[in-house]
Scaffold this motif. Structure first.
Motif, PDB file in Angstrom:
ATOM      1  N   ASN A   1      48.818  45.836  74.156  1.00  0.00           N
ATOM      2  CA  ASN A   1      49.601  45.242  73.075  1.00  0.00           C
ATOM      3  C   ASN A   1      50.951  44.864  73.668  1.00  0.00           C
ATOM      4  N   VAL A   2      51.194  43.578  73.848  1.00  0.00           N
ATOM      5  CA  VAL A   2      52.449  43.126  74.456  1.00  0.00           C
ATOM      6  C   VAL A   2      53.519  42.821  73.403  1.00  0.00           C
ATOM      7  N   SER A   3      53.219  43.116  72.161  1.00  0.00           N
ATOM      8  CA  SER A   3      54.176  42.836  71.094  1.00  0.00           C
ATOM      9  C   SER A   3      55.059  44.054  70.818  1.00  0.00           C
ATOM     10  N   SER A   4      56.009  43.866  69.929  1.00  0.00           N
ATOM     11  CA  SER A   4      56.899  44.959  69.523  1.00  0.00           C
ATOM     12  C   SER A   4      56.442  45.609  68.221  1.00  0.00           C
ATOM     13  N   GLN A   5      55.221  45.271  67.782  1.00  0.00           N
ATOM     14  CA  GLN A   5      54.690  45.832  66.543  1.00  0.00           C
ATOM     15  C   GLN A   5      53.323  46.458  66.780  1.00  0.00           C
ATOM     16  N   THR A   6      52.965  47.418  65.928  1.00  0.00           N
ATOM     17  CA  THR A   6      51.644  48.044  65.995  1.00  0.00           C
ATOM     18  C   THR A   6      50.577  47.024  65.601  1.00  0.00           C
ATOM     19  N   ILE A   7      49.437  47.041  66.291  1.00  0.00           N
ATOM     20  CA  ILE A   7      48.318  46.144  65.991  1.00  0.00           C
ATOM     21  C   ILE A   7      47.162  46.957  65.428  1.00  0.00           C
ATOM     22  N   ASP A   8      46.577  46.480  64.353  1.00  0.00           N
ATOM     23  CA  ASP A   8      45.402  47.083  63.743  1.00  0.00           C
ATOM     24  C   ASP A   8      44.172  46.592  64.499  1.00  0.00           C
ATOM     25  N   LEU A   9      43.510  47.475  65.246  1.00  0.00           N
ATOM     26  CA  LEU A   9      42.373  47.082  66.077  1.00  0.00           C
ATOM     27  C   LEU A   9      41.139  46.692  65.272  1.00  0.00           C
ATOM     28  N   SER A  10      41.089  47.039  64.004  1.00  0.00           N
ATOM     29  CA  SER A  10      39.930  46.671  63.179  1.00  0.00           C
ATOM     30  C   SER A  10      39.861  45.161  62.953  1.00  0.00           C
ATOM     31  N   GLU A  11      40.928  44.459  63.291  1.00  0.00           N
ATOM     32  CA  GLU A  11      40.965  43.004  63.140  1.00  0.00           C
ATOM     33  C   GLU A  11      40.400  42.281  64.360  1.00  0.00           C
ATOM     34  N   TYR A  12      39.953  43.022  65.384  1.00  0.00           N
ATOM     35  CA  TYR A  12      39.488  42.436  66.635  1.00  0.00           C
ATOM     36  C   TYR A  12      38.099  42.919  67.010  1.00  0.00           C
ATOM     37  N   SER A  13      37.422  42.105  67.817  1.00  0.00           N
ATOM     38  CA  SER A  13      36.156  42.516  68.423  1.00  0.00           C
ATOM     39  C   SER A  13      36.057  41.847  69.788  1.00  0.00           C
ATOM     40  N   ILE A  14      35.139  42.338  70.607  1.00  0.00           N
ATOM     41  CA  ILE A  14      34.884  41.745  71.913  1.00  0.00           C
ATOM     42  C   ILE A  14      33.466  41.206  71.891  1.00  0.00           C
ATOM     43  N   THR A  15      33.294  40.032  72.456  1.00  0.00           N
ATOM     44  CA  THR A  15      31.975  39.416  72.506  1.00  0.00           C
ATOM     45  C   THR A  15      31.631  39.068  73.952  1.00  0.00           C
ATOM     46  N   THR A  16      30.344  38.964  74.253  1.00  0.00           N
ATOM     47  CA  THR A  16      29.915  38.743  75.629  1.00  0.00           C
ATOM     48  C   THR A  16      29.235  37.405  75.840  1.00  0.00           C
ATOM     49  N   GLY A  17      29.644  36.396  75.137  1.00  0.00           N
ATOM     50  CA  GLY A  17      29.041  35.101  75.372  1.00  0.00           C
ATOM     51  C   GLY A  17      29.535  34.032  74.433  1.00  0.00           C
ATOM     52  N   LYS A  18      29.238  32.807  74.780  1.00  0.00           N
ATOM     53  CA  LYS A  18      29.669  31.679  73.970  1.00  0.00           C
ATOM     54  C   LYS A  18      29.098  31.728  72.562  1.00  0.00           C
ATOM     55  N   MET A  19      27.883  32.207  72.439  1.00  0.00           N
ATOM     56  CA  MET A  19      27.220  32.237  71.132  1.00  0.00           C
ATOM     57  C   MET A  19      27.497  33.539  70.382  1.00  0.00           C
ATOM     58  N   ARG A  20      28.358  34.377  70.953  1.00  0.00           N
ATOM     59  CA  ARG A  20      28.718  35.656  70.329  1.00  0.00           C
ATOM     60  C   ARG A  20      27.477  36.495  70.024  1.00  0.00           C
ATOM     61  N   ASP A  21      26.539  36.495  70.979  1.00  0.00           N
ATOM     62  CA  ASP A  21      25.292  37.202  70.783  1.00  0.00           C
ATOM     63  C   ASP A  21      25.453  38.724  70.734  1.00  0.00           C
ATOM     64  N   VAL A  22      26.435  39.257  71.420  1.00  0.00           N
ATOM     65  CA  VAL A  22      26.721  40.689  71.365  1.00  0.00           C
ATOM     66  C   VAL A  22      28.201  40.837  71.047  1.00  0.00           C
ATOM     67  N   SER A  23      28.492  41.419  69.900  1.00  0.00           N
ATOM     68  CA  SER A  23      29.873  41.590  69.477  1.00  0.00           C
ATOM     69  C   SER A  23      30.121  43.064  69.176  1.00  0.00           C
ATOM     70  N   VAL A  24      31.225  43.594  69.681  1.00  0.00           N
ATOM     71  CA  VAL A  24      31.561  44.995  69.489  1.00  0.00           C
ATOM     72  C   VAL A  24      32.927  45.090  68.828  1.00  0.00           C
ATOM     73  N   SER A  25      32.984  45.771  67.707  1.00  0.00           N
ATOM     74  CA  SER A  25      34.257  45.985  67.018  1.00  0.00           C
ATOM     75  C   SER A  25      35.092  46.962  67.830  1.00  0.00           C
ATOM     76  N   LEU A  26      36.394  46.821  67.765  1.00  0.00           N
ATOM     77  CA  LEU A  26      37.282  47.735  68.481  1.00  0.00           C
ATOM     78  C   LEU A  26      37.590  48.991  67.686  1.00  0.00           C
ATOM     79  N   GLY A  27      37.011  49.119  66.518  1.00  0.00           N
ATOM     80  CA  GLY A  27      37.201  50.340  65.732  1.00  0.00           C
ATOM     81  C   GLY A  27      38.260  50.202  64.666  1.00  0.00           C
ATOM     82  N   THR A  28      38.688  51.336  64.163  1.00  0.00           N
ATOM     83  CA  THR A  28      39.619  51.349  63.043  1.00  0.00           C
ATOM     84  C   THR A  28      41.007  51.850  63.428  1.00  0.00           C
ATOM     85  N   GLY A  29      41.241  52.053  64.716  1.00  0.00           N
ATOM     86  CA  GLY A  29      42.513  52.598  65.158  1.00  0.00           C
ATOM     87  C   GLY A  29      43.646  51.590  65.189  1.00  0.00           C
ATOM     88  N   LYS A  30      44.797  52.088  65.527  1.00  0.00           N
ATOM     89  CA  LYS A  30      46.005  51.280  65.677  1.00  0.00           C
ATOM     90  C   LYS A  30      46.464  51.380  67.123  1.00  0.00           C
TER      91      LYS A  30
END
Length: 91
Positions: free
Chosen positions: A51-80
Motif C-alpha cells: 500500500n503506497v498510499s497514506s490511507q488504509t486500504i480495504d482488501l475486500s475490494e481487490y482480487s488477483i487473477t491469472t489470465g486475460k479471461m479472469r479464469d482463476v480469481s482469488v479474493s484478497l480477503g476481508t482484511g485491511k
C-alpha cells in the motif's frame, strides 16, 4: 503445493473510491527455495502487495487473477492494509 503463474497477474479494482495505483505488486517469487518459509516449514511461491498510499486500504475490494479471461480469481480477503504496509500472499 506448486502452482504455475501466468505472466499476466493483475489486480482488479472491485469497488469505486479506492485507486488501483495505491496498491501495487511489490514482489513476486516463483520457485521459492530460500527466501521465505511459512509456519509449516514449507517454501511456497508468494506475492507481496504494498500500500503506497497514506490511507488504509480495504482488501475486500481487490482480487488477483491469472489470465486475460479472469479464469482463476482469488479474493484478497476481508482484511485491511495499513498505510505504507505490506501484505504477503502464499501462492
Amino acid at each position: 503445493m506448486k502452482k504455475t503463474f501466468l505472466l499476466c497477474v493483475s489486480l482488479l479494482l472491485g469497488a469505486f473510491g479506492t485507486y488501483a495505483q495505491d496498491l501495487i505488486l511489490n514482489e513476486i517469487v516463483a520457485k521459492n527455495a530460500l527466501s521465505y518459509a511459512n509456519s509449516a516449514g514449507k517454501s511456497p511461491d508468494w506475492i507481496e502487495l504494498r500500500n503506497v498510499s497514506s490511507q488504509t486500504i480495504d482488501l475486500s475490494e481487490y482480487s488477483i487473477t491469472t489470465g486475460k479471461m479472469r479464469d482463476v480469481s482469488v479474493s484478497l480477503g476481508t482484511g485491511k492494509l495499513s498505510a505504507n504496509g505490506y501484505y504477503l500472499i502464499e501462492a
